[in-house]
Scaffold this active site. Structure first.
Site, PDB file in Angstrom:
ATOM      1  N   GLU A   1       0.850  -1.315  -0.164  1.00 24.44           N
ATOM      2  CA  GLU A   1       0.065   0.142   0.045  1.00 24.44           C
ATOM      3  C   GLU A   1       0.779   1.272  -0.057  1.00 24.44           C
ATOM      4  O   GLU A   1       0.489   2.302   0.855  1.00 24.44           O
ATOM      5  CB  GLU A   1      -0.911  -0.095   1.297  1.00 24.44           C
ATOM      6  CG  GLU A   1      -1.893  -1.129   1.337  1.00 24.44           C
ATOM      7  CD  GLU A   1      -3.052  -0.976   2.388  1.00 24.44           C
ATOM      8  OE1 GLU A   1      -4.187  -1.064   2.006  1.00 24.44           O
ATOM      9  OE2 GLU A   1      -2.510  -0.793   3.572  1.00 24.44           O
TER      10      GLU A   1
HETATM   11  C1  ACM Z   1      -2.329  -5.383   4.068  1.00 23.57           C
HETATM   12  O1  ACM Z   1      -3.553  -5.843   4.401  1.00 23.57           O
HETATM   13  N1  ACM Z   1      -2.307  -4.004   3.728  1.00 23.57           N
HETATM   14  C2  ACM Z   1      -1.469  -6.305   3.648  1.00 23.57           C
END
Ligand code: ACM
Length: 726
Positions: free
Chosen positions: A333
């Site tokens: 992310e």
């Molecule tokens: C995640 O759930 N950001 C790996």
């Protein structure tokens, strides 16, 4: 805690799930007994081969352990734990010296033969065992120490109780795991988890033959391990809540004693706010906002030599502290704007030919992999790292969509499958249970769900990553060989220390079976039958899931705990991050009835199974159904007087709805399956809540359908069935 401070891809991460409007437990199939537990032992994970041959040994005098070879300290300790657990389950309370000397039974002989294993505490460990219980006692034979641990776990589950007290039935078991990597992940950053609580999870993992504890130790909300090289990290980024190095060594040894490896994760280059509080000069965006709306977003500037110097020092130190061969470097992310809105980073990208943020991240990943490889470590990263060319020995932790299992294994990356096993989605055990780690089409969002997310403004590249369509073809044999196994992650935005046991267990036990047992073991009803017993055994031997739920209910209503527990037992918390949305909208402390409720409430589960039997013609279950419906109907009168306190007041509506729904169920049993308009409206409201919670792409009923306590009535679909409406 607000929704916006939850994980950036909250929506995304759950999109994941193969969604069901009606929860799996509400639609049982098969012919399993649903009321009384049979006296047959509840083995979980189910062994690869088991034969019961009739006959049993009484356990009134416990076990007498003998060894084929002098045991190591680790094996002696394992036998000690087994004896304590067996005592807890068999209920022997007399000290040895006070046991009757004239007993005819005597202790059951337990003979253990174990080989040595140079691969112990690695992915090459020998885990097989053979267990024979016969008239001359128990014989446990294992190739290595792990097999002894697993055999003792199975033996613990073989203890049952009948009219003569505790006993152990004659059995022959030969067993080995399907996957070598069977883990859970605990997020210690969003809410700090005490050492004591982590140790309880490790104990439960041992009982379920799980062998990897992945600790997520840094994120935007906190950096959780003492660094002697970079002490500013905890000084500025931990709120004083972190593990000392001595505590980490103790935890690693505690886990190793139980055959469990601890894989640490220090998540970079995104999710880096806690690190940036100590090192703002490394931030991609200046100035660093210490209290942003979204604490996941802040990222390192990967173009700075100082960034890699910090990574080298930090990972160097932590790689020494955590001895495991695998080291999780995060990589999930990264918010592209963090990089592309910084002109210096863009200029650097232009010079180096990085045309996309993904390419920039790939370059960073390559450097991190080198840093870890130089220490002899294998790098693990979330599946974002696999979106560009990186060395094939980087292990890919698949979380956004199962399709990355296909792409990563095609690129010869070892794979850990987390997609489909996210415990923080609050989905029922039966849903996770049916996700197979080899299935590259098991998890992700459908096109239709993706369109809803796009409409809500989610980034197209993110939505695409979560998309499960078009489904990849099944894995080839060669691809399957790269799948190490799976992990069940628990992200802890909405999980306090006292909630942790119940948010992990018993669901992780069902997932443990998916990772251990043959693929064909997929009977959801049978899993739930065994899960109820295993859950009880976990509590008896030390887990605090049920005790903490009761404590939380008692704190809300000290003089009248039962009405709170009865309501909680008929309800489930909103799923698929709708609880996070709810918290974002309404604010909430994590000490309300929604935190007492569990994703698999035993009373509602039992009720649903009985309804299935009833509607298929077994009217003998009618009295049991009636008893439950009366209890739910009458609970409202008991709940109302205590419902004024904060944490319960929002559940007033749910309690009233439960009474109305139960009353309608009773009428259905009396042959009058009709609803008034007012009742119909209540059923429809509950359906809207279930629908709005059915997937992370957003509600079909809109935000208004989120119920005021964040609770859905788990029994409602079953009552509809009684009414002949499903
Ligand atoms: C995640 O759930 N950001 C790996």
């Amino acid at each position: 805690m607000t929704f916006s401070t939850g994980r950036a891809a909250l929506f995304g991460s759950s999109l994941l799930a193969a969604m069901m409007v009606v929860p799996a437990w509400a639609a049982p199939s098969g012919e399993q007994p649903a009321v009384a537990q049979s006296l047959a032992p509840a083995l979980m994970p189910l062994p690869s081969s088991v034969t019961f041959s009739g006959g049993a040994l009484p356990l009134s005098e416990g076990f007498a352990v003998t060894w084929g070879h002098p045991p190591s300290a680790m094996l002696r300790a394992a036998a000690g734990r087994f004896l304590r657990r067996a005592d807890a389950l068999a209920g022997r309370v007399l000290p040895v010296a006070e046991r009757p000397v004239d007993s005819t039974a005597g202790p059951v002989s337990l003979r253990i033969d174990a080989g040595l294993d140079a691969g112990w505490l690695s992915t090459r460990a020998k885990e097989d065992y053979r267990l024979v219980v016969g008239s001359d006692g128990v014989r446990l034979t294992a190739s290595g120490p792990d097999g002894v641990l697993h055999g003792l776990a199975t033996l613990t589950q073989l203890i049952v109780r009948d009219e003569n007290g505790p006993k152990i039935g004659f059995a022959t078991i030969a067993d080995h795991p399907r996957f070598v990597w069977r883990g859970i992940m605990i997020d210690t950053s969003r809410h700090f988890v005490t050492v004591e609580t982590i140790k309880r999870q490790i104990d439960a993992m041992e009982m379920l033959k799980l062998n990897v504890l992945h600790l997520h130790l840094s994120d935007g909300t906190g950096f959780r391990v003492e660094s002697r090289v970079l002490p500013e990290l905890t000084a500025k980024g931990s709120h004083g809540q972190y593990y000392t190095q001595a505590q980490i060594r103790d935890l690693v040894a505690y886990a190793a004693d139980r055959g469990i490896r601890i894989v640490p994760e220090f998540d970079l280059p995104g999710h880096a706010l806690a690190v940036l509080l100590a090192h703002p000069e490394l931030a991609a965006t200046h100035p660093v906002d210490p209290e942003p709306k979204n604490k996941n977003t802040a990222a390192l500037d990967p173009t700075l030599p100082a960034t890699l110097r910090l990574v080298r020092r930090l990972y160097g130190e932590m790689g020494g502290l955590f001895p495991d061969a695998y080291f999780h470097a995060g990589g999930d992310e990264v918010e592209p704007d963090e990089w592309v809105k910084n002109p210096k980073i863009v200029a650097w990208m232009n010079v180096h030919g990085d045309t996309t943020p993904q390419a920039l991240q790939a370059g960073f990943t390559v450097q991190v992999q080198k840093i870890l490889a130089a220490q002899g470590k294998v790098m693990v990263g979330w599946d974002e790292v696999s979106e560009a060319a990186i060395p094939s020995d980087v292990v890919v932790d698949v979380w956004r969509s199962s399709k990355f299992i296909a792409s990563a294994t095609a690129g010869h990356h070892p794979v850990i499958v987390s997609a489909g096993y996210y415990l923080d989605l609050l989905q029922p055990a039966g849903q996770h249970y049916l996700v197979d780690p080899y299935d590259p089409a098991a998890n992700g969002v459908t096109r239709e769900q993706a369109d809803r997310l796009l409409k809500k403004g989610m980034r197209p590249d993110l939505v695409n990553a979560f998309l499960k369509e078009p489904a990849p073809p099944p894995l080839t044999g060669e691809q399957k060989a790269f799948v190490l196994g799976g992990e069940a992650p628990l992200w802890a935005e909405l999980v306090t220390d006292e909630m942790l046991d119940a948010r992990i267990w018993p669901r992780a036990a069902a997932i443990a079976e998916r990772f251990w047992s043959p693929a064909e073991v997929r009977d959801v009803d049978d899993m739930y039958r065994r899960l109820a017993v295993v859950n009880a055994e976990l509590q008896i031997t030390g887990l605090q899931a049920e005790a903490n739920r009761w404590r939380m209910a008692a704190r809300l209503s000290p003089g009248a705990v039962d009405p709170v527990m009865v309501l909680a037992g008929a309800t489930v918390p909103l799923r698929n991050y709708n609880m996070n949305r709810y918290v974002g909208r309404h604010g909430r402390r994590l000490d309300e009835i929604g935190e007492v409720a569990s994703p698999d409430p035993a009373p509602a589960l039992r009720f649903s199974m009985l309804v299935t039997r009833y509607v298929s013609g077994d009217h003998a279950v009618a009295p049991a159904l009636r008893r439950q419906l009366v209890a739910w109907r009458d609970n409202d009168a008991a709940f109302a007087p205590v419902a004024s306190v904060r944490g319960l007041s929002e559940a007033r509506v749910t309690s009233r709805h439960l009474a109305v729904i139960a009353q309608a169920g009773l009428r259905a049993l009396d042959g009058k399956p009709t609803l008034s308009d007012a009742e119909k409206e209540i059923f429809d409201q509950e359906d809207a809540a279930i629908n709005s919670s059915a997937d992370v792409s957003g509600s079909s009923g809109g935000p208004a359908s989120l119920p005021p306590a964040g609770l859905m009535i788990a029994a409602e679909p079953a009552v509809r069935k009684l009414l002949g409406q499903q």
